[in-house]
Design a protein around this motif. Structure first.
Motif, mmCIF file in Angstrom:
data_model
loop_
_atom_site.group_PDB
_atom_site.id
_atom_site.type_symbol
_atom_site.label_atom_id
_atom_site.label_comp_id
_atom_site.label_asym_id
_atom_site.label_seq_id
_atom_site.Cartn_x
_atom_site.Cartn_y
_atom_site.Cartn_z
ATOM 1 N N MET A 9 10.711 24.888 -35.339
ATOM 2 C CA MET A 9 11.656 25.319 -34.304
ATOM 3 C C MET A 9 11.850 26.830 -34.330
ATOM 4 O O MET A 9 11.838 27.493 -33.284
ATOM 5 C CB MET A 9 13.012 24.621 -34.498
ATOM 6 C CG MET A 9 13.056 23.192 -34.023
ATOM 7 S SD MET A 9 14.749 22.526 -34.111
ATOM 8 C CE MET A 9 14.545 20.996 -33.194
ATOM 9 N N ASP A 10 12.015 27.366 -35.521
ATOM 10 C CA ASP A 10 12.237 28.804 -35.660
ATOM 11 C C ASP A 10 11.031 29.593 -35.157
ATOM 12 O O ASP A 10 11.182 30.617 -34.474
ATOM 13 C CB ASP A 10 12.517 29.129 -37.124
ATOM 14 C CG ASP A 10 12.803 30.611 -37.337
ATOM 15 O OD1 ASP A 10 13.633 31.168 -36.600
ATOM 16 O OD2 ASP A 10 12.184 31.205 -38.236
ATOM 17 N N ILE A 46 11.082 29.407 -31.325
ATOM 18 C CA ILE A 46 12.175 30.228 -30.779
ATOM 19 C C ILE A 46 11.819 31.704 -30.869
ATOM 20 O O ILE A 46 11.997 32.463 -29.914
ATOM 21 C CB ILE A 46 13.484 29.933 -31.543
ATOM 22 C CG1 ILE A 46 13.971 28.515 -31.246
ATOM 23 C CG2 ILE A 46 14.568 30.947 -31.163
ATOM 24 C CD1 ILE A 46 15.036 28.020 -32.212
ATOM 25 N N THR A 47 11.295 32.121 -32.013
ATOM 26 C CA THR A 47 10.949 33.527 -32.226
ATOM 27 C C THR A 47 9.832 33.970 -31.285
ATOM 28 O O THR A 47 9.861 35.088 -30.742
ATOM 29 C CB THR A 47 10.534 33.757 -33.689
ATOM 30 O OG1 THR A 47 11.604 33.343 -34.553
ATOM 31 C CG2 THR A 47 10.232 35.219 -33.949
ATOM 32 N N GLN A 103 11.356 34.268 -27.891
ATOM 33 C CA GLN A 103 12.244 35.431 -27.921
ATOM 34 C C GLN A 103 11.445 36.717 -27.694
ATOM 35 O O GLN A 103 11.847 37.592 -26.925
ATOM 36 C CB GLN A 103 12.958 35.476 -29.274
ATOM 37 C CG GLN A 103 13.943 36.606 -29.444
ATOM 38 C CD GLN A 103 14.545 36.637 -30.851
ATOM 39 O OE1 GLN A 103 14.044 35.981 -31.765
ATOM 40 N NE2 GLN A 103 15.623 37.359 -31.017
ATOM 41 N N TYR A 125 18.173 35.564 -29.712
ATOM 42 C CA TYR A 125 17.763 34.352 -30.423
ATOM 43 C C TYR A 125 18.437 33.122 -29.813
ATOM 44 O O TYR A 125 17.796 32.088 -29.616
ATOM 45 C CB TYR A 125 18.105 34.462 -31.910
ATOM 46 C CG TYR A 125 17.469 33.386 -32.762
ATOM 47 C CD1 TYR A 125 16.220 33.582 -33.347
ATOM 48 C CD2 TYR A 125 18.102 32.169 -32.975
ATOM 49 C CE1 TYR A 125 15.623 32.597 -34.121
ATOM 50 C CE2 TYR A 125 17.520 31.174 -33.742
ATOM 51 C CZ TYR A 125 16.282 31.393 -34.314
ATOM 52 O OH TYR A 125 15.686 30.391 -35.077
ATOM 53 N N ALA A 179 16.822 32.126 -26.564
ATOM 54 C CA ALA A 179 15.536 31.461 -26.814
ATOM 55 C C ALA A 179 15.750 30.061 -27.402
ATOM 56 O O ALA A 179 14.992 29.137 -27.098
ATOM 57 C CB ALA A 179 14.686 32.314 -27.749
ATOM 58 N N LEU A 180 16.782 29.902 -28.232
ATOM 59 C CA LEU A 180 17.124 28.575 -28.765
ATOM 60 C C LEU A 180 17.495 27.636 -27.621
ATOM 61 O O LEU A 180 17.026 26.491 -27.559
ATOM 62 C CB LEU A 180 18.291 28.697 -29.744
ATOM 63 C CG LEU A 180 19.001 27.393 -30.141
ATOM 64 C CD1 LEU A 180 18.034 26.416 -30.794
ATOM 65 C CD2 LEU A 180 20.179 27.689 -31.067
ATOM 66 N N THR A 219 14.424 26.702 -25.700
ATOM 67 C CA THR A 219 13.569 25.831 -26.507
ATOM 68 C C THR A 219 14.081 24.391 -26.480
ATOM 69 O O THR A 219 13.305 23.438 -26.289
ATOM 70 C CB THR A 219 13.510 26.339 -27.962
ATOM 71 O OG1 THR A 219 12.897 27.631 -27.976
ATOM 72 C CG2 THR A 219 12.705 25.384 -28.841
ATOM 73 N N THR A 272 19.058 26.393 -36.858
ATOM 74 C CA THR A 272 18.643 27.419 -35.888
ATOM 75 C C THR A 272 19.867 28.128 -35.314
ATOM 76 O O THR A 272 19.836 29.345 -35.081
ATOM 77 C CB THR A 272 17.806 26.828 -34.733
ATOM 78 O OG1 THR A 272 18.586 25.879 -34.000
ATOM 79 C CG2 THR A 272 16.548 26.163 -35.258
#
Length: 337
Positions: free
Chosen positions: A13-14, A17-18, A21, A28, A31-32, A35, A84
């Motif tokens: 997930m990270d 998201i990154t 982003q 962040y 983007a979370l 996502t 997250t």
């Protein structure tokens, strides 16, 4: 490799998201939110005006597939989303009122509800008018559902990103048909049904819209009113007669020079059944120490407990002291409620 636990799912997930982003120049938490929306709708990345790039879309879809959400336990998904958001809190420096209610407190509130509403076959409608990311409400709904109750719920928040995170998290946890989500200032008139139970981690501070605040009995005659006073009143407004409210409030809520405004209203509208201080080590600053207050809206079936439960919740990491506290609460609720 597909995700199998919280650590591996959070990692995927990270990364997703990154990547989003960077590609779309988002914060962040933005983007979370996007996502989770992608994962909720066919687990496919969306491209708008050429962004993200075709290569990034392919990479995102590959990451989504590896997340393997259909095969994972819902609690793994919930905890991964929580991690997250904790990263978003730090990276985007989110304000205090936007931070997530910790699991330990949410599970404690779910336990209190279970002790108060003992009938496991009862249909229950629950609301949270300051839902944020939905973590508190998700845990309460999951707890009541797991023990057999048929549960429906309302989640309201005035922040579009937070309610989006809540709604899409709820979809991934299988709550789409249980929880209805509303993006609104909770102090406006709401088109929601009265609840059997309301829970909330109240936002703390001043409410800026004096024109709206004046509709509340807990508003101050002059200047901005306390948001947590107004939210207390509004939550009770959307409780059924004899319904229960469990709220996280500042520990000094009855100790300020404005407290008489709230106390006067409370005496006319609710029974205060319990006031329990949370452990100080849960909070970075002593001034932010909070407590849990349990109230019952006055009605035909309401009853003031002969003994209001007052005290401090022990260190949540001390199993022996916590079990003793839970026994005290169980015995109190059996006798008084």
């Amino acid at each position: 490799m597909k995700a199998t636990n919280v650590e591996s799912l959070f990692g995927l997930m990270d990364e997703a998201i990154t990547l989003l982003q960077t590609e779309v120049e988002l914060t962040y938490i933005e983007a979370l939110s996007e996502t989770l929306e992608n994962l909720s709708f066919e687990a496919k990345a969306q491209q708008v005006e050429g962004l993200p790039s075709i290569e990034a879309v392919e990479r995102l879809n590959s990451l989504y597939k590896k997340m393997n959400l259909d095969a994972l336990d819902k609690e793994i998904i919930r905890k991964s989303i929580q991690l997250t958001f904790i990263k978003a809190t730090k990276e985007d420096k989110l304000q205090m009122n936007h931070q997530m209610t910790p699991d330990t407190i949410a599970y404690l509130i779910a336990y209190f509800i279970g002790e108060i509403k003992k009938d496991k076959t009862e249909k229950l409608h629950v609301s949270d008018l300051a839902a944020g990311t939905g973590n508190l409400l998700n845990i309460v709904v999951a707890h009541l559902t797991s023990r057999g109750n048929e549960v429906t719920a309302e989640a309201v928040d005035n922040d579009d990103l937070l309610i989006s995170v809540a709604a899409n998290s709820g979809a991934l946890l299988g709550f789409s048909e249980k929880i209805h989500y509303t993006h609104s200032d909770s102090l406006q008139e709401l088109l929601i049904a009265p609840s059997d139970i309301v829970v909330s981690d109240f936002p703390i501070g001043y409410y800026p819209v004096n024109e709206r605040a004046k509709n509340y009995q807990t508003a101050f005659p002059e200047g901005n009113s306390f948001a947590h006073f107004l939210m207390f009143e509004q939550n009770v407004n959307y409780l059924k007669e004899s319904g229960w409210g469990i709220f996280i409030v500042p520990s000094d809520i009855f100790e300020t020079d404005k407290s008489s405004v709230l106390m006067g209203w409370l005496k006319e509208n609710v029974h205060i059944q319990a006031f329990l201080s949370l452990p100080a080590d849960l909070f970075h600053k002593n001034g932010m120490k909070k407590s849990i207050i349990i109230v019952q809206k006055i009605g035909e079936k309401s009853l003031q407990a002969e003994q209001v439960l007052l005290g401090e919740i022990p260190d949540l990491k001390n199993a022996q002291k916590m079990q003793s506290f839970l026994d005290i609460f169980h015995n109190w609720s059996a006798k008084m409620i």
